[in-house]
Scaffold this motif. Structure first.
Motif, PDB file in Angstrom:
ATOM      1  N   THR A  86      11.948  35.978  47.835  1.00 35.91           N
ATOM      2  CA  THR A  86      11.493  36.409  49.152  1.00 35.91           C
ATOM      3  C   THR A  86      12.035  35.501  50.247  1.00 35.91           C
ATOM      4  O   THR A  86      12.499  35.979  51.293  1.00 35.91           O
ATOM      5  CB  THR A  86       9.958  36.429  49.206  1.00 35.91           C
ATOM      6  OG1 THR A  86       9.459  37.253  48.143  1.00 35.91           O
ATOM      7  CG2 THR A  86       9.470  36.966  50.534  1.00 35.91           C
ATOM      8  N   ALA A  87      11.989  34.184  50.019  1.00 37.64           N
ATOM      9  CA  ALA A  87      12.482  33.232  51.016  1.00 37.64           C
ATOM     10  C   ALA A  87      13.982  33.414  51.261  1.00 37.64           C
ATOM     11  O   ALA A  87      14.456  33.362  52.401  1.00 37.64           O
ATOM     12  CB  ALA A  87      12.194  31.807  50.545  1.00 37.64           C
ATOM     13  N   THR A  88      14.729  33.653  50.182  1.00 39.61           N
ATOM     14  CA  THR A  88      16.177  33.851  50.315  1.00 39.61           C
ATOM     15  C   THR A  88      16.473  35.134  51.079  1.00 39.61           C
ATOM     16  O   THR A  88      17.359  35.172  51.943  1.00 39.61           O
ATOM     17  CB  THR A  88      16.838  33.929  48.930  1.00 39.61           C
ATOM     18  OG1 THR A  88      16.511  32.746  48.186  1.00 39.61           O
ATOM     19  CG2 THR A  88      18.352  34.029  49.055  1.00 39.61           C
ATOM     20  N   LEU A  89      15.733  36.188  50.775  1.00 39.95           N
ATOM     21  CA  LEU A  89      15.931  37.468  51.461  1.00 39.95           C
ATOM     22  C   LEU A  89      15.605  37.351  52.947  1.00 39.95           C
ATOM     23  O   LEU A  89      16.360  37.838  53.805  1.00 39.95           O
ATOM     24  CB  LEU A  89      15.047  38.536  50.806  1.00 39.95           C
ATOM     25  CG  LEU A  89      15.070  39.932  51.438  1.00 39.95           C
ATOM     26  CD1 LEU A  89      16.482  40.491  51.479  1.00 39.95           C
ATOM     27  CD2 LEU A  89      14.132  40.870  50.685  1.00 39.95           C
ATOM     28  N   VAL A  90      14.495  36.703  53.270  1.00 46.17           N
ATOM     29  CA  VAL A  90      14.099  36.527  54.672  1.00 46.17           C
ATOM     30  C   VAL A  90      15.143  35.707  55.424  1.00 46.17           C
ATOM     31  O   VAL A  90      15.480  36.010  56.583  1.00 46.17           O
ATOM     32  CB  VAL A  90      12.710  35.852  54.761  1.00 46.17           C
ATOM     33  CG1 VAL A  90      12.392  35.453  56.199  1.00 46.17           C
ATOM     34  CG2 VAL A  90      11.636  36.785  54.227  1.00 46.17           C
TER      35      VAL A  90
ATOM     36  N   LYS B 270      19.518  35.927  59.486  1.00 46.34           N
ATOM     37  CA  LYS B 270      20.914  35.630  59.815  1.00 46.34           C
ATOM     38  C   LYS B 270      21.686  36.878  60.217  1.00 46.34           C
ATOM     39  O   LYS B 270      22.458  36.861  61.184  1.00 46.34           O
ATOM     40  CB  LYS B 270      21.587  34.964  58.610  1.00 46.34           C
ATOM     41  CG  LYS B 270      23.033  34.576  58.830  1.00 46.34           C
ATOM     42  CD  LYS B 270      23.595  33.919  57.572  1.00 46.34           C
ATOM     43  CE  LYS B 270      25.060  33.557  57.762  1.00 46.34           C
ATOM     44  NZ  LYS B 270      25.629  32.941  56.528  1.00 46.34           N
ATOM     45  N   GLU B 271      21.497  37.986  59.478  1.00 41.35           N
ATOM     46  CA  GLU B 271      22.307  39.182  59.691  1.00 41.35           C
ATOM     47  C   GLU B 271      21.510  40.424  60.072  1.00 41.35           C
ATOM     48  O   GLU B 271      22.104  41.478  60.335  1.00 41.35           O
ATOM     49  CB  GLU B 271      23.100  39.515  58.419  1.00 41.35           C
ATOM     50  CG  GLU B 271      24.112  38.488  57.989  1.00 41.35           C
ATOM     51  CD  GLU B 271      24.920  38.968  56.804  1.00 41.35           C
ATOM     52  OE1 GLU B 271      25.671  39.957  56.963  1.00 41.35           O
ATOM     53  OE2 GLU B 271      24.801  38.381  55.716  1.00 41.35           O
ATOM     54  N   GLY B 272      20.193  40.332  60.098  1.00 42.50           N
ATOM     55  CA  GLY B 272      19.408  41.529  60.333  1.00 42.50           C
ATOM     56  C   GLY B 272      19.420  42.409  59.091  1.00 42.50           C
ATOM     57  O   GLY B 272      19.717  41.941  57.998  1.00 42.50           O
ATOM     58  N   PHE B 273      19.123  43.697  59.271  1.00 41.42           N
ATOM     59  CA  PHE B 273      19.049  44.591  58.126  1.00 41.42           C
ATOM     60  C   PHE B 273      20.418  44.868  57.506  1.00 41.42           C
ATOM     61  O   PHE B 273      20.494  45.424  56.418  1.00 41.42           O
ATOM     62  CB  PHE B 273      18.372  45.902  58.518  1.00 41.42           C
ATOM     63  CG  PHE B 273      16.891  45.777  58.695  1.00 41.42           C
ATOM     64  CD1 PHE B 273      16.068  45.576  57.598  1.00 41.42           C
ATOM     65  CD2 PHE B 273      16.316  45.820  59.959  1.00 41.42           C
ATOM     66  CE1 PHE B 273      14.703  45.434  57.732  1.00 41.42           C
ATOM     67  CE2 PHE B 273      14.943  45.681  60.109  1.00 41.42           C
ATOM     68  CZ  PHE B 273      14.137  45.485  58.995  1.00 41.42           C
ATOM     69  N   TYR B 274      21.497  44.493  58.206  1.00 39.65           N
ATOM     70  CA  TYR B 274      22.828  44.624  57.615  1.00 39.65           C
ATOM     71  C   TYR B 274      22.989  43.695  56.413  1.00 39.65           C
ATOM     72  O   TYR B 274      23.835  43.927  55.551  1.00 39.65           O
ATOM     73  CB  TYR B 274      23.908  44.305  58.661  1.00 39.65           C
ATOM     74  CG  TYR B 274      23.991  45.319  59.772  1.00 39.65           C
ATOM     75  CD1 TYR B 274      24.550  46.572  59.561  1.00 39.65           C
ATOM     76  CD2 TYR B 274      23.488  45.026  61.033  1.00 39.65           C
ATOM     77  CE1 TYR B 274      24.630  47.518  60.575  1.00 39.65           C
ATOM     78  CE2 TYR B 274      23.560  45.954  62.071  1.00 39.65           C
ATOM     79  CZ  TYR B 274      24.128  47.203  61.836  1.00 39.65           C
ATOM     80  OH  TYR B 274      24.194  48.133  62.842  1.00 39.65           O
ATOM     81  N   GLY B 275      22.193  42.646  56.370  1.00 47.70           N
ATOM     82  CA  GLY B 275      22.287  41.679  55.274  1.00 47.70           C
ATOM     83  C   GLY B 275      21.266  41.917  54.176  1.00 47.70           C
ATOM     84  O   GLY B 275      21.036  41.030  53.344  1.00 47.70           O
ATOM     85  N   LEU B 276      20.671  43.102  54.145  1.00 48.04           N
ATOM     86  CA  LEU B 276      19.601  43.376  53.188  1.00 48.04           C
ATOM     87  C   LEU B 276      20.084  43.320  51.740  1.00 48.04           C
ATOM     88  O   LEU B 276      19.489  42.648  50.899  1.00 48.04           O
ATOM     89  CB  LEU B 276      18.979  44.740  53.482  1.00 48.04           C
ATOM     90  CG  LEU B 276      17.675  45.088  52.768  1.00 48.04           C
ATOM     91  CD1 LEU B 276      16.619  44.013  53.002  1.00 48.04           C
ATOM     92  CD2 LEU B 276      17.156  46.434  53.248  1.00 48.04           C
ATOM     93  N   ILE B 277      21.174  44.019  51.443  1.00 48.93           N
ATOM     94  CA  ILE B 277      21.689  44.040  50.064  1.00 48.93           C
ATOM     95  C   ILE B 277      22.195  42.663  49.663  1.00 48.93           C
ATOM     96  O   ILE B 277      21.934  42.182  48.549  1.00 48.93           O
ATOM     97  CB  ILE B 277      22.788  45.104  49.917  1.00 48.93           C
ATOM     98  CG1 ILE B 277      22.182  46.499  50.026  1.00 48.93           C
ATOM     99  CG2 ILE B 277      23.520  44.950  48.583  1.00 48.93           C
ATOM    100  CD1 ILE B 277      23.184  47.630  49.927  1.00 48.93           C
ATOM    101  N   THR B 278      22.906  41.997  50.572  1.00 54.00           N
ATOM    102  CA  THR B 278      23.379  40.631  50.292  1.00 54.00           C
ATOM    103  C   THR B 278      22.216  39.691  50.047  1.00 54.00           C
ATOM    104  O   THR B 278      22.246  38.847  49.142  1.00 54.00           O
ATOM    105  CB  THR B 278      24.233  40.101  51.462  1.00 54.00           C
ATOM    106  OG1 THR B 278      25.350  40.970  51.669  1.00 54.00           O
ATOM    107  CG2 THR B 278      24.748  38.698  51.165  1.00 54.00           C
ATOM    108  N   GLY B 279      21.153  39.847  50.837  1.00 54.79           N
ATOM    109  CA  GLY B 279      19.965  39.008  50.662  1.00 54.79           C
ATOM    110  C   GLY B 279      19.303  39.234  49.318  1.00 54.79           C
ATOM    111  O   GLY B 279      18.831  38.292  48.677  1.00 54.79           O
ATOM    112  N   ILE B 280      19.265  40.491  48.864  1.00 48.27           N
ATOM    113  CA  ILE B 280      18.692  40.798  47.551  1.00 48.27           C
ATOM    114  C   ILE B 280      19.541  40.169  46.453  1.00 48.27           C
ATOM    115  O   ILE B 280      19.012  39.576  45.503  1.00 48.27           O
ATOM    116  CB  ILE B 280      18.590  42.319  47.352  1.00 48.27           C
ATOM    117  CG1 ILE B 280      17.571  42.913  48.328  1.00 48.27           C
ATOM    118  CG2 ILE B 280      18.198  42.648  45.917  1.00 48.27           C
ATOM    119  CD1 ILE B 280      17.529  44.423  48.326  1.00 48.27           C
ATOM    120  N   GLN B 281      20.852  40.275  46.574  1.00 42.82           N
ATOM    121  CA  GLN B 281      21.744  39.695  45.572  1.00 42.82           C
ATOM    122  C   GLN B 281      21.593  38.175  45.511  1.00 42.82           C
ATOM    123  O   GLN B 281      21.497  37.592  44.423  1.00 42.82           O
ATOM    124  CB  GLN B 281      23.201  40.068  45.886  1.00 42.82           C
ATOM    125  CG  GLN B 281      23.508  41.545  45.695  1.00 42.82           C
ATOM    126  CD  GLN B 281      24.869  41.932  46.199  1.00 42.82           C
ATOM    127  OE1 GLN B 281      25.346  41.447  47.232  1.00 42.82           O
ATOM    128  NE2 GLN B 281      25.542  42.820  45.471  1.00 42.82           N
TER     129      GLN B 281
END
Length: 228
Positions: A58-62, A67-78
């Motif tokens: 969760t902390a990594t995703l947030v 940093k990127e907004g919702f554009y970074g959602l998939i990257t944040g999950i990975q």
């Protein structure tokens, strides 16, 4: 949860599903997964467990969303999955400076981050079900999704060279000397593997385990024809 614009469902450290509500009847979903390991394969090789895997995810995703907004959602999950897996792999550290010999502490964030680099995850869109009574009528496969127009070329490359371009984001599983990218074969071999493992756990089995192997003569004569 049905009204949430974004929904993330975790499968331990193995992967996740991202469900995105665009607008009514136009939802989309993505699966983030490790293409080289079956579900629970990584955790089953770790001795013990860790508290905090969901927290670090969760902390990594947030952090990525900040940093990127919702554009970074998939990257944040990975990245979150990779950090969770790294934390599980490293485990607790013994605090030598503590008066208690049993005192444990979490590994440093830098160590977790460095260990997460080797854990990579792929992403693929998912064919959403249209009928809840039969959610997978067409036996959807990531392989078909990624090689829809070049399937025969991919099969030819695998037979001639043992590998093919474009399969980096396709699940590939190895069972001994057998390597397969077909969902049906992966699930079948995995079921047999789990059956054997469960059988071996029983030190005094009441029944003998039989495995019947059927080989299609046509498949042996032509490597491009799959054995069913």
């Amino acid at each position: 949860m049905h009204q949430c614009p974004y929904l993330v469902v975790l499968f331990g450290t193995d992967g996740a599903v991202l469900y995105r509500r665009v607008k009514e009847r136009e939802d989309e979903a993505f699966v983030i997964f490790d293409p080289c390991l079956l579900e629970d394969s990584f955790a089953s090789n770790i001795n013990g467990n860790m508290i905090g895997l969901t927290s670090i995810f969760t902390a990594t995703l947030v952090k990525q969303l900040a940093k990127e907004g919702f554009y970074g959602l998939i990257t944040g999950i990975q990245k979150g999955l990779a950090n969770s897996r790294s934390l599980l792999e490293i485990g607790y550290k013994k605090n030598n400076g503590s008066e208690s010999h049993d005192a444990l502490e979490y590994p440093k964030l830098k160590e977790i981050s460095e260990g997460s680099v080797k854990h990579t995850y792929s992403c693929s869109s998912i064919e959403l079900p249209t009928n809840l009574k039969n959610p997978d009528p067409n036996f959807w496969r990531i392989l078909d999704h990624n090689t829809h127009n070049i399937r025969q070329l991919v099969a030819r490359e695998i037979v001639l060279k043992g590998k093919a371009n474009g399969l980096e984001n396709v699940p590939i599983c190895k069972f001994g000397d057998i390597k397969t990218i077909d969902r049906a074969e992966i699930e079948s071999y995995s079921s047999i593997k789990e059956l054997i493992i469960e059988f071996l756990k029983n030190q005094k089995p009441k029944k003998i385990l039989f495995v019947l192997l059927y080989l299609d003569p046509l498949a042996l004569a032509n490597p491009l024809v799959s054995s069913k």
